[in-house]
Design an enzyme around this catalytic site. Structure first.
Site, PDB file in Angstrom:
ATOM      1  N   GLU A   1     -11.715  -4.373  -2.221  1.00 54.52           N
ATOM      2  CA  GLU A   1     -10.635  -3.127  -2.407  1.00 54.52           C
ATOM      3  C   GLU A   1     -10.418  -3.411  -4.549  1.00 54.52           C
ATOM      4  O   GLU A   1      -9.743  -4.232  -4.530  1.00 54.52           O
ATOM      5  CB  GLU A   1      -9.685  -3.386  -2.548  1.00 54.52           C
TER       6      GLU A   1
ATOM      7  N   HIS B   1      -9.950   1.084   0.821  1.00 55.00           N
ATOM      8  CA  HIS B   1      -9.674   0.106   1.921  1.00 55.00           C
ATOM      9  C   HIS B   1     -10.567  -0.048   2.701  1.00 55.00           C
ATOM     10  O   HIS B   1     -10.122  -0.137   4.118  1.00 55.00           O
ATOM     11  CB  HIS B   1      -8.086   0.493   2.260  1.00 55.00           C
TER      12      HIS B   1
ATOM     13  N   HIS C   1       1.082  -1.215   0.072  1.00 56.84           N
ATOM     14  CA  HIS C   1      -0.217  -0.151  -0.403  1.00 56.84           C
ATOM     15  C   HIS C   1       0.422   1.029   0.291  1.00 56.84           C
ATOM     16  O   HIS C   1       0.560   2.254   0.847  1.00 56.84           O
ATOM     17  CB  HIS C   1      -0.749   0.070   1.202  1.00 56.84           C
TER      18      HIS C   1
END
Length: 380
Positions: free
Chosen positions: A345, A205, A131
């Site tokens: 996601e 998320h 991420h």
């Protein structure tokens, strides 16, 4: 007598209105989200539609804080995991409800190469970058403003992410617009540009629990995902091997409805690697066309709440909260235990910079990245 009857009716109406208001009372206020962080002001935005659906957002990480939707009896409940103050978002898990970027999911070796130059990223998940690192988009204060669109009220979040920040090249301009419609849709529109070539993979998320945040596990939720294949992973580091693997007829197949808990402890290697579901599902669509299609649905039988996901993205990461461990306390005051939330996601594939056979994620100067995802809520 007429006056007494009229007064009784008025009291009943007031009483009903009061009950309804109490059901919708949030465990936080706008003041709980106002703070100056790195010289920029954070705040809370609220979107409402004509059906009583309410969405709250903070410009810290462009995060979804709450989504209040009715059950089959009309009772409103917050179905997104999160926290009740900006301080808890700063000190807690940064990904809850956040816009993730420049590159969501994993990049093997925490590095990539563009035009012969190697870019080193933060190592924050085994030997990989996850991420975009611990100080990426979800730790930034975005510029937010309320706007009105032809689809409904909206909040536009924008961020300038400078060249070299978190290791990524290029001065990047990113915009995410959250729009709430009277069809009970929350629409997420992404837009990004860069002045140097840079890999991009944007997502949101949010963790969902259609029973209500902090109301137990999601193992009884019934899921459909329109995907016949996945990007296979080699071990529990969950880095794609490059193989596009069929999952038809396996315990990862959600093309027909299944409860999450039905097969989550399967002996299938891919599921064991993830400690449950934590996989990139390749949607049954043209992977390069960017068309809006059905992605997935989630149904919770007791409440009757039903969520559908539509996206222009080619894939979706289905994650079942396998790393939630009770160390975080949610808005209701309950701890977020193992598998208390699920994520859908929408995205491009993990580790795309290292796999030329995956859909392209390299954004060039002069080009504009656009992407749209819709979360639609109803009851069954």
């Amino acid at each position: 007598m007429k006056q007494i009857i009229s007064l009784t009716l008025i009291l009943l109406v007031v009483s009903c209105a009061t009950v309804k208001k109490e059901e919708m009372k949030m465990p936080y206020s706008q003041a709980d989200f106002e703070k100056v962080i790195n010289g920029k002001q954070t705040t809370l935005f609220t979107l409402k539609n004509d059906n009583g659906m309410v969405v709250t957002l903070t410009n810290y990480g462009a995060k979804i804080v709450s989504i209040y939707v009715p059950d089959k009896n009309g009772k409103m409940e917050d179905v997104v995991l999160g926290f009740k103050s900006i301080d808890e978002y700063v000190s807690g898990d940064a990904t809850h409800g956040a816009v993730v970027g420049p590159y969501a999911n994993r990049i093997a070796g925490a590095s990539f190469e563009i035009d012969g130059q190697t870019y080193q990223l933060e190592v924050n998940n085994h030997n990989a970058n996850l991420h975009s690192g611990t100080q990426s988009f979800y730790r930034q204060v975005w510029d937010g403003k309320e706007i009105t669109t032809d689809k409904g009220p909206a909040v536009e979040m924008s961020l300038k992410f400078p060249d070299g920040a978190s290791g990524f090249p290029g001065n990047k301009d990113v915009k995410v617009t959250y729009t709430l419609t009277n069809k009970n849709e929350l629409i997420l529109d992404y837009e990004a540009t860069t002045d140097k070539p840079c890999f991009f993979n944007l997502t949101n998320h949010s963790y969902f629990n259609l029973k209500g945040e902090g109301m137990g596990d999601i193992l009884g939720h019934i899921v459909v995902i329109d995907a016949d294949s996945t990007t296979a992973v080699g071990n529990n580091e969950l880095i794609p091997t490059g193989e596009i693997a069929s999952i038809k007829g396996t315990d990862m197949d959600f093309t027909t409805p299944h409860k999450i808990g039905e097969r989550i402890n399967s002996d299938m290697d891919q599921i064991k690697f993830g400690g449950g579901y934590d996989h990139n599902y390749i949607l049954n669509k043209d992977q390069n066309a960017g068309e809006m299609t059905f992605c997935a649905s989630v149904y919770e039988e007791n409440s009757g709440r039903y969520m559908e996901v539509f996206t222009t993205e080619p894939a979706v990461q289905f994650y079942t909260g396998n790393f939630l461990d009770g160390s975080l306390t949610g808005k209701r005051g309950n701890k977020y235990e193992y598998r208390n939330g699920l994520c859908l996601e929408t995205q491009h594939y993990p580790d795309s910079p290292h796999h030329p056979n995956f859909p392209n994620t390299l954004l060039q100067p002069g080009d504009v990245l656009t992407s749209e995802t819709i979360y639609k809520f109803s009851v069954k």
